[in-house]
Write a protein that holds these residues in place. Sequence first.
Motif, mmCIF file in Angstrom:
data_model
loop_
_atom_site.group_PDB
_atom_site.id
_atom_site.type_symbol
_atom_site.label_atom_id
_atom_site.label_comp_id
_atom_site.label_asym_id
_atom_site.label_seq_id
_atom_site.Cartn_x
_atom_site.Cartn_y
_atom_site.Cartn_z
ATOM 1 N N CYS A 23 0.884 -1.050 -0.174
ATOM 2 C CA CYS A 23 0.084 0.145 -0.172
ATOM 3 C C CYS A 23 1.050 1.224 -0.023
ATOM 4 O O CYS A 23 1.733 1.222 0.817
ATOM 5 N N ASP A 24 0.490 2.199 -0.897
ATOM 6 C CA ASP A 24 1.334 3.489 -1.006
ATOM 7 C C ASP A 24 0.267 4.463 -0.590
ATOM 8 O O ASP A 24 -0.570 4.748 -1.304
ATOM 9 N N PRO A 25 0.430 5.091 0.698
ATOM 10 C CA PRO A 25 -0.733 5.874 0.875
ATOM 11 C C PRO A 25 -0.569 7.286 0.380
ATOM 12 O O PRO A 25 0.444 7.548 -0.385
ATOM 13 N N ILE A 26 -1.381 8.266 0.434
ATOM 14 C CA ILE A 26 -1.355 9.592 0.026
ATOM 15 C C ILE A 26 -0.032 10.169 0.899
ATOM 16 O O ILE A 26 -0.205 10.262 1.982
ATOM 17 N N ALA A 31 -1.674 8.587 9.161
ATOM 18 C CA ALA A 31 -2.515 7.470 9.544
ATOM 19 C C ALA A 31 -2.633 6.455 8.370
ATOM 20 O O ALA A 31 -3.149 6.946 7.245
ATOM 21 N N LEU A 32 -2.428 5.142 8.716
ATOM 22 C CA LEU A 32 -2.619 4.189 7.617
ATOM 23 C C LEU A 32 -3.400 2.950 8.137
ATOM 24 O O LEU A 32 -3.268 2.647 9.389
ATOM 25 N N TYR A 33 -4.545 2.624 7.555
ATOM 26 C CA TYR A 33 -5.347 1.563 7.772
ATOM 27 C C TYR A 33 -5.455 0.162 6.840
ATOM 28 O O TYR A 33 -5.364 0.484 5.726
ATOM 29 N N TRP A 34 -5.279 -0.711 7.449
ATOM 30 C CA TRP A 34 -5.758 -1.924 6.453
ATOM 31 C C TRP A 34 -7.226 -2.583 6.916
ATOM 32 O O TRP A 34 -7.420 -2.780 8.148
ATOM 33 N N GLU A 44 -13.905 -4.802 7.245
ATOM 34 C CA GLU A 44 -13.602 -5.284 8.535
ATOM 35 C C GLU A 44 -12.082 -4.928 8.937
ATOM 36 O O GLU A 44 -11.155 -5.242 8.412
ATOM 37 N N PHE A 45 -12.039 -4.166 10.047
ATOM 38 C CA PHE A 45 -10.704 -3.586 10.315
ATOM 39 C C PHE A 45 -9.745 -4.578 10.833
ATOM 40 O O PHE A 45 -10.039 -5.684 11.388
ATOM 41 N N CYS A 92 -6.549 -0.777 1.473
ATOM 42 C CA CYS A 92 -5.878 0.061 2.268
ATOM 43 C C CYS A 92 -6.552 1.479 2.578
ATOM 44 O O CYS A 92 -7.006 1.740 1.411
ATOM 45 N N ALA A 93 -6.224 1.996 3.482
ATOM 46 C CA ALA A 93 -6.788 3.604 3.639
ATOM 47 C C ALA A 93 -5.795 4.172 4.341
ATOM 48 O O ALA A 93 -4.888 3.958 5.210
ATOM 49 N N SER A 94 -5.705 5.523 4.089
ATOM 50 C CA SER A 94 -4.863 6.624 4.742
ATOM 51 C C SER A 94 -5.774 7.928 5.216
ATOM 52 O O SER A 94 -6.625 8.412 4.397
#
Lengths: 113, 113
Positions: A23-26, A31-34, A44-45, A92-94
Amino acid sequence: GAGVSQTPSNKVTEKGKYVELRCDPISGHTALYWYRQSLGQGPEFLIYFQGTGAADDSGLPNDRFFAVRPEGSVSTLKIQRTERGDSAVYLCASSFIRNSPLHFGNGTRLTVT
Amino acid sequence: SQQGEEDPQALSIQEGENATMNCSYKTSINNLQWYRQNSGRGLVHLILIRSNEREKHSGRLRVTLDTSKKSSSLLITASRAADTASYFCATDREETSGSRLTFGEGTQLTVNP
Protein backbone atom coordinates in the motif's frame (compact mmCIF):
# COMPACT_ATOMS: atom_id res chain seq x y z
CA GLY A 1 0.15 9.72 -7.23
CA ALA A 2 -2.88 11.60 -6.06
CA GLY A 3 -4.62 8.65 -4.39
CA VAL A 4 -3.90 5.54 -2.35
CA SER A 5 -2.25 2.92 -4.52
CA GLN A 6 -2.40 -0.82 -3.84
CA THR A 7 -0.44 -3.52 -5.61
CA PRO A 8 -1.07 -6.04 -6.95
CA SER A 9 -4.71 -5.49 -7.86
CA ASN A 10 -5.22 -9.24 -8.02
CA LYS A 11 -3.28 -12.08 -6.43
CA VAL A 12 -3.95 -15.79 -6.84
CA THR A 13 -1.94 -18.10 -4.63
CA GLU A 14 -2.00 -21.68 -3.48
CA LYS A 15 -2.96 -22.73 0.02
CA GLY A 16 0.07 -22.66 2.29
CA LYS A 17 1.99 -20.02 0.36
CA TYR A 18 3.21 -16.64 1.64
CA VAL A 19 1.92 -13.36 0.17
CA GLU A 20 2.73 -9.68 0.51
CA LEU A 21 0.31 -6.90 -0.31
CA ARG A 22 1.59 -3.35 -0.74
CA CYS A 23 0.00 0.00 0.00
CA ASP A 24 1.25 3.44 -1.02
CA PRO A 25 -0.73 6.03 0.95
CA ILE A 26 -1.35 9.64 0.02
CA SER A 27 1.80 11.68 0.62
CA GLY A 28 1.74 13.36 4.01
CA HIS A 29 -0.92 11.11 5.51
CA THR A 30 0.30 9.93 8.89
CA ALA A 31 -2.48 7.43 9.59
CA LEU A 32 -2.73 4.19 7.60
CA TYR A 33 -5.31 1.42 7.92
CA TRP A 34 -5.77 -2.07 6.54
CA TYR A 35 -9.24 -3.54 6.16
CA ARG A 36 -10.52 -6.81 4.73
CA GLN A 37 -13.79 -7.07 2.80
CA SER A 38 -15.59 -10.26 1.95
CA LEU A 39 -18.21 -10.43 -0.79
CA GLY A 40 -21.40 -8.66 0.20
CA GLN A 41 -19.98 -7.42 3.50
CA GLY A 42 -18.63 -4.17 4.84
CA PRO A 43 -14.90 -3.68 5.43
CA GLU A 44 -13.53 -5.32 8.57
CA PHE A 45 -10.71 -3.58 10.44
CA LEU A 46 -7.32 -5.29 10.60
CA ILE A 47 -4.65 -2.82 11.74
CA TYR A 48 -3.94 0.90 12.18
CA PHE A 49 -0.58 2.64 11.90
CA GLN A 50 0.23 6.08 13.24
CA GLY A 51 3.54 6.91 11.62
CA THR A 52 5.80 3.87 11.74
CA GLY A 53 4.18 2.13 14.66
CA ALA A 54 1.19 -0.19 14.74
CA ALA A 55 -1.05 1.70 17.14
CA ASP A 56 -3.84 -0.88 17.03
CA ASP A 57 -3.39 -4.38 15.60
CA SER A 58 -6.33 -5.93 17.44
CA GLY A 59 -8.15 -6.71 14.20
CA LEU A 60 -5.52 -9.11 12.84
CA PRO A 61 -7.26 -12.51 12.86
CA ASN A 62 -4.26 -14.59 13.96
CA ASP A 63 -0.47 -14.65 14.00
CA ARG A 64 -0.26 -15.57 10.32
CA PHE A 65 -1.03 -11.93 9.57
CA PHE A 66 1.57 -9.21 10.03
CA ALA A 67 1.98 -5.67 8.70
CA VAL A 68 4.83 -3.18 8.64
CA ARG A 69 5.33 0.46 7.80
CA PRO A 70 9.06 0.95 8.35
CA GLU A 71 9.46 4.52 7.13
CA GLY A 72 6.02 5.83 7.95
CA SER A 73 4.84 5.80 4.36
CA VAL A 74 4.49 2.55 2.35
CA SER A 75 2.99 -0.38 4.21
CA THR A 76 3.10 -4.10 3.51
CA LEU A 77 0.57 -6.63 4.76
CA LYS A 78 2.10 -10.08 5.02
CA ILE A 79 0.15 -13.33 5.23
CA GLN A 80 1.93 -16.59 6.00
CA ARG A 81 0.65 -20.12 5.28
CA THR A 82 -2.39 -18.78 3.43
CA GLU A 83 -5.72 -20.55 3.84
CA ARG A 84 -8.76 -20.56 1.56
CA GLY A 85 -10.62 -18.53 4.18
CA ASP A 86 -8.14 -15.69 3.67
CA SER A 87 -9.66 -15.04 0.23
CA ALA A 88 -11.08 -11.52 0.25
CA VAL A 89 -10.39 -7.98 -0.94
CA TYR A 90 -7.75 -6.31 1.20
CA LEU A 91 -8.26 -2.55 1.37
CA CYS A 92 -5.77 0.05 2.48
CA ALA A 93 -6.79 3.53 3.56
CA SER A 94 -4.93 6.60 4.75
CA SER A 95 -5.89 9.84 6.43
CA PHE A 96 -4.09 13.10 7.14
CA ILE A 97 -4.51 12.69 10.86
CA ARG A 98 -6.33 10.30 13.13
CA ASN A 99 -10.10 10.92 13.21
CA SER A 100 -10.23 12.47 9.75
CA PRO A 101 -12.06 10.81 6.82
CA LEU A 102 -10.37 7.85 5.18
CA HIS A 103 -9.09 7.70 1.62
CA PHE A 104 -9.23 4.17 0.28
CA GLY A 105 -7.26 2.40 -2.41
CA ASN A 106 -9.01 0.08 -4.87
CA GLY A 107 -7.87 -2.98 -2.96
CA THR A 108 -6.05 -6.22 -3.67
CA ARG A 109 -8.30 -9.17 -4.46
CA LEU A 110 -6.64 -12.21 -2.89
CA THR A 111 -7.74 -15.66 -3.99
CA VAL A 112 -6.32 -18.70 -2.23
CA THR A 113 -6.84 -21.92 -4.19
CA SER B 1 -17.15 -7.34 14.32
CA GLN B 2 -19.70 -5.23 12.50
CA GLN B 3 -21.23 -2.43 14.55
CA GLY B 4 -23.69 -0.99 12.11
CA GLU B 5 -26.64 -2.48 10.42
CA GLU B 6 -28.00 -0.84 7.32
CA ASP B 7 -31.44 -1.23 5.93
CA PRO B 8 -32.60 -1.93 3.43
CA GLN B 9 -29.94 -4.37 2.21
CA ALA B 10 -30.92 -3.51 -1.33
CA LEU B 11 -32.92 -0.65 -2.84
CA SER B 12 -34.01 -0.17 -6.44
CA ILE B 13 -35.51 3.14 -7.59
CA GLN B 14 -36.10 5.17 -10.74
CA GLU B 15 -33.95 8.11 -11.74
CA GLY B 16 -35.22 11.32 -10.19
CA GLU B 17 -36.65 9.62 -7.09
CA ASN B 18 -35.20 10.04 -3.63
CA ALA B 19 -33.31 7.22 -1.90
CA THR B 20 -33.23 6.79 1.87
CA MET B 21 -30.89 4.41 3.64
CA ASN B 22 -30.80 3.78 7.37
CA CYS B 23 -28.06 2.73 9.75
CA SER B 24 -28.22 1.58 13.36
CA TYR B 25 -25.31 1.10 15.72
CA LYS B 26 -24.74 -0.20 19.22
CA THR B 27 -22.18 1.86 21.17
CA SER B 28 -21.41 5.51 21.88
CA ILE B 29 -19.72 7.29 19.01
CA ASN B 30 -17.58 10.35 18.25
CA ASN B 31 -18.87 10.62 14.71
CA LEU B 32 -20.62 8.67 11.99
CA GLN B 33 -19.53 8.67 8.36
CA TRP B 34 -21.10 7.51 5.11
CA TYR B 35 -19.07 5.99 2.30
CA ARG B 36 -19.90 4.91 -1.22
CA GLN B 37 -18.37 1.99 -3.10
CA ASN B 38 -18.68 1.31 -6.79
CA SER B 39 -18.26 -2.32 -7.84
CA GLY B 40 -14.63 -3.40 -7.78
CA ARG B 41 -13.42 -0.11 -6.35
CA GLY B 42 -12.42 1.32 -2.99
CA LEU B 43 -14.69 3.29 -0.74
CA VAL B 44 -15.17 7.03 -1.18
CA HIS B 45 -15.99 9.28 1.77
CA LEU B 46 -19.28 11.17 1.37
CA ILE B 47 -20.07 12.94 4.62
CA LEU B 48 -19.19 13.00 8.32
CA ILE B 49 -21.60 13.94 11.10
CA ARG B 50 -20.37 14.46 14.65
CA SER B 51 -22.16 13.10 17.70
CA ASN B 52 -23.32 16.60 18.71
CA GLU B 53 -24.86 17.30 15.29
CA ARG B 54 -28.34 16.27 14.22
CA GLU B 55 -28.39 17.00 10.51
CA LYS B 56 -25.89 17.78 7.78
CA HIS B 57 -26.19 18.55 4.08
CA SER B 58 -23.78 18.21 1.20
CA GLY B 59 -25.13 18.82 -2.29
CA ARG B 60 -27.86 16.22 -2.90
CA LEU B 61 -27.00 14.38 0.31
CA ARG B 62 -28.73 14.85 3.64
CA VAL B 63 -27.63 12.94 6.73
CA THR B 64 -29.41 12.82 10.06
CA LEU B 65 -28.16 11.42 13.35
CA ASP B 66 -30.23 10.45 16.38
CA THR B 67 -27.86 9.44 19.17
CA SER B 68 -30.73 8.57 21.52
CA LYS B 69 -31.90 5.92 19.06
CA LYS B 70 -28.36 5.13 17.86
CA SER B 71 -29.42 5.56 14.27
CA SER B 72 -28.61 7.60 11.17
CA SER B 73 -30.15 8.04 7.76
CA LEU B 74 -28.72 9.05 4.40
CA LEU B 75 -31.04 10.70 1.90
CA ILE B 76 -30.00 11.13 -1.72
CA THR B 77 -32.35 13.49 -3.53
CA ALA B 78 -33.08 13.51 -7.26
CA SER B 79 -31.13 10.31 -7.80
CA ARG B 80 -29.16 9.61 -10.97
CA ALA B 81 -28.08 6.38 -12.61
CA ALA B 82 -24.51 7.28 -11.61
CA ASP B 83 -25.56 7.02 -7.93
CA THR B 84 -25.79 3.25 -8.35
CA ALA B 85 -23.35 1.83 -5.78
CA SER B 86 -23.11 0.31 -2.32
CA TYR B 87 -23.42 2.71 0.58
CA PHE B 88 -21.88 2.04 3.98
CA CYS B 89 -22.20 3.78 7.30
CA ALA B 90 -19.17 3.70 9.56
CA THR B 91 -18.83 4.71 13.18
CA ASP B 92 -15.87 6.15 15.04
CA ARG B 93 -16.61 4.64 18.44
CA GLU B 94 -15.63 6.44 21.63
CA GLU B 95 -13.84 3.34 22.95
CA THR B 96 -11.54 3.13 19.92
CA SER B 97 -11.44 6.83 19.10
CA GLY B 98 -9.67 7.41 15.81
CA SER B 99 -7.97 4.03 15.65
CA ARG B 100 -10.58 2.51 13.40
CA LEU B 101 -13.94 2.91 11.75
CA THR B 102 -16.49 0.15 12.22
CA PHE B 103 -18.51 -0.43 9.07
CA GLY B 104 -21.98 -1.78 8.54
CA GLU B 105 -22.88 -4.31 5.89
CA GLY B 106 -24.08 -1.76 3.39
CA THR B 107 -27.06 -0.97 1.20
CA GLN B 108 -26.87 -1.79 -2.49
CA LEU B 109 -28.59 1.04 -4.35
CA THR B 110 -29.66 0.63 -7.97
CA VAL B 111 -30.96 3.68 -9.81
CA ASN B 112 -32.70 2.73 -13.02
CA PRO B 113 -32.55 5.22 -15.92
